[in-house]
Write a protein that holds these residues in place. Structure first.
Motif, short mmCIF file in Angstrom:
data_model
loop_
_atom_site.label_atom_id
_atom_site.label_comp_id
_atom_site.label_asym_id
_atom_site.label_seq_id
_atom_site.Cartn_x
_atom_site.Cartn_y
_atom_site.Cartn_z
N SER A 81 27.33 98.20 -32.21
CA SER A 81 26.37 99.18 -31.71
C SER A 81 26.60 100.56 -32.31
O SER A 81 25.68 101.39 -32.38
CB SER A 81 26.44 99.27 -30.18
OG SER A 81 27.67 99.85 -29.75
N SER A 98 25.68 101.42 -38.32
CA SER A 98 24.35 101.13 -38.87
C SER A 98 24.43 100.10 -39.99
O SER A 98 23.42 99.48 -40.34
CB SER A 98 23.72 102.41 -39.41
OG SER A 98 24.45 102.93 -40.51
N ASN A 133 27.33 102.08 -44.09
CA ASN A 133 26.12 102.63 -44.71
C ASN A 133 26.12 104.14 -44.73
O ASN A 133 25.24 104.75 -45.35
CB ASN A 133 24.86 102.15 -43.97
CG ASN A 133 24.41 100.78 -44.43
OD1 ASN A 133 24.87 100.28 -45.45
ND2 ASN A 133 23.52 100.17 -43.66
N SER A 134 27.09 104.77 -44.06
CA SER A 134 27.06 106.23 -43.91
C SER A 134 28.46 106.73 -43.59
O SER A 134 29.36 105.96 -43.24
CB SER A 134 26.11 106.63 -42.79
OG SER A 134 26.61 106.18 -41.53
N ASP A 154 29.33 105.84 -40.10
CA ASP A 154 29.86 104.48 -39.98
C ASP A 154 31.35 104.45 -40.26
O ASP A 154 32.12 103.76 -39.59
CB ASP A 154 29.16 103.55 -40.97
CG ASP A 154 27.78 103.11 -40.52
OD1 ASP A 154 27.37 103.48 -39.41
OD2 ASP A 154 27.11 102.38 -41.29
#
Length: 446
Positions: A8, A11, A41-42, A45
């Motif tokens: 959760s 991403s 992805n970031s 994350d």
């Protein structure tokens, strides 16, 4: 473990051993694999994954965008953090380049080429920016521009606490010092900031040498490089021409690169390499910088079974004198199928003060590497190089961590002089006191 809450917060993708794609994510590693794989992805994350690992008492293993191997295979007490999606390369008008840790150097070179720029990197296109830059980065521009880490001017770092900071000469300067040569011991880099330089004309030079005159060629190459300008970089290597197959053979070759603006100086600098003792063939051609980076060959079609094992040794030699050359050639003669390479340093690499970065062996004249190929499944203890390499050790001032196939405290002690290692341990205590980032050439907290 609460993988539901982790998913959760992320991403990107979270893979556990129950997922079908889990096994494929561990390609190149050995052993049973980690407890969980997070494909970030970031930057957010990355921070979430680090916080989860700390809360669950998992160490963090990091894989950037490049090829990998079993050296630091993550065990079941690890979270494997993959950064391949963080692969952007953004070039500013001022020559400042923002690069994601998941980019590979071939893509960086291609992007910079359009701007007439380059960053000193390794030799191989598929190597990831993250691992190479944090460990050093010895490549085709090392004498002209220094190591890859010498062009680094800043980085975004996710710390063991999950906090995100910027490290530079002005912000967290001790962390910035440690990042340049200290490997992945201090956090997860989410963005690198490099200063690129104009590349000028690029020439690729190859000189094949007579295998029976390898010693003469090595001495002649050394003498030529001692007089060469910084724009000329060169390696003498004995290496297979590709993976095992019907056309397999060993090449005895000097590979060199010229990068600069003065074509007359280039011709004068290259000439001694073309006429060294034992030279039997040569070629000089104009290329772009991306063309210098090697694309690793694929295994022959139909090749089955496990790949051969490897056992290697690396040393940085203060002087490539005749005695050191004799020792290297003696090791080479005792091995079967192997790779032997000596790269000349000096120039910009050697003008950086030893205390300026955590990569401290700036007085080395060359790096020397020998890799022995072993039968599939053979233990590393069976390698002949284990005994043979003792002939080289008296000439070594240290090891280059990006090239070693050994791990453990003894290797770390050869990578860093004692004052450098103590300073690194102090930085580790400040930024990762629990040693969350231990899946590397590990520097333990003071």
């Amino acid at each position: 473990m609460d993988f539901i809450s982790l998913r959760s917060d992320i991403s990107g993708t979270v893979l556990t051993p129950d997922d079908d794609a889990f096994g494929a994510a561990l390609f190149g590693f050995a052993g049973d694999g980690p407890a969980v794989v997070v494909r970030a992805n970031s930057e957010a994350d990355v921070a979430a994954a680090v916080r989860f690992a700390a809360a669950e008492a998992l160490g963090v293993a990091v894989r950037s965008g490049g090829h990998t191997g079993p050296l630091f295979s993550p065990g079941p007490d690890r979270l494997l953090l993959e950064l391949g999606a963080l692969n952007s390369v953004t070039v500013g008008d001022d020559g400042i380049v923002e690069i994601g840790p998941g980019a590979v150097w071939g893509d960086v070179a291609s992007e910079l080429q359009a701007h007439g720029l380059a960053i000193s990197s390794g030799d191989t296109a598929s190597v990831g920016v993250g691992g190479l830059a944090l460990g050093g980065g010895v490549g085709w521009l090392v004498r002209r521009d220094g190591l890859a880490l010498d062009s680094l001017i800043g980085a975004r770092v996710v710390l063991a606490s999950g906090e995100i900071v910027t490290a530079s000469s002005d912000q967290h300067p001790e962390l910035f010092w440690a990042l340049r040569g200290g490997g992945g011991n201090f956090g997860v880099i989410t963005s690198f900031r490099f200063r690129a330089r104009p590349i000028g004309e690029v020439l690729s030079i190859t000189v094949d040498v007579d295998p029976e005159r390898l010693g003469e060629a090595l001495r002649g190459w050394r003498d030529a490089m001692r007089e060469a300008p910084d724009e000329l970089n060169a390696t003498l290597a004995v290496a297979p021409n590709g993976p095992p197959g019907p056309d397999f053979r060993l090449l005895h070759r000097i590979s060199a690169c010229w990068a600069g603006e003065d074509s007359e100086l280039a011709r004068a600098a290259i000439a001694p390499l073309l006429s060294i003792p034992g030279a039997i063939d040569s070629e000089v051609r104009s290329v772009d910088y991306r063309g210098l980076l090697v694309d690793l060959p694929e295994a022959p079609e139909g090749m089955a079974g496990p790949p051969p094992g490897i056992a290697g040794r690396t040393a940085m030699l203060a002087s490539l004198d005749d005695a050191a050359i004799d020792a290297l050639l003696d090791v080479r003669a005792q091995l079967g199928l192997s790779v032997f390479a000596v790269r000349y340093l000096g120039g910009a690499f050697g003008r950086v003060p030893a205390e300026a970065t955590a990569f401290a062996h700036r007085d080395a004249e060359v790096t020397a590497n020998i890799v022995e190929f072993l039968p599939p499944g053979a233990p590393a203890t069976a390698a002949a190089i284990t005994v043979a390499w003792t002939a080289v050790e008296p000439f070594s001032v240290g090891a280059y961590g990006n090239f070693t196939t050994e791990t453990g405290p003894r290797v770390v002690a050869t990578m860093y002089p004692p004052p450098t290692l103590e300073r690194l341990r102090d930085v580790k205590r400040s930024y990762d006191p629990g040693n969350l980032f231990a899946n590397n050439h590990n520097v333990t907290p003071a």
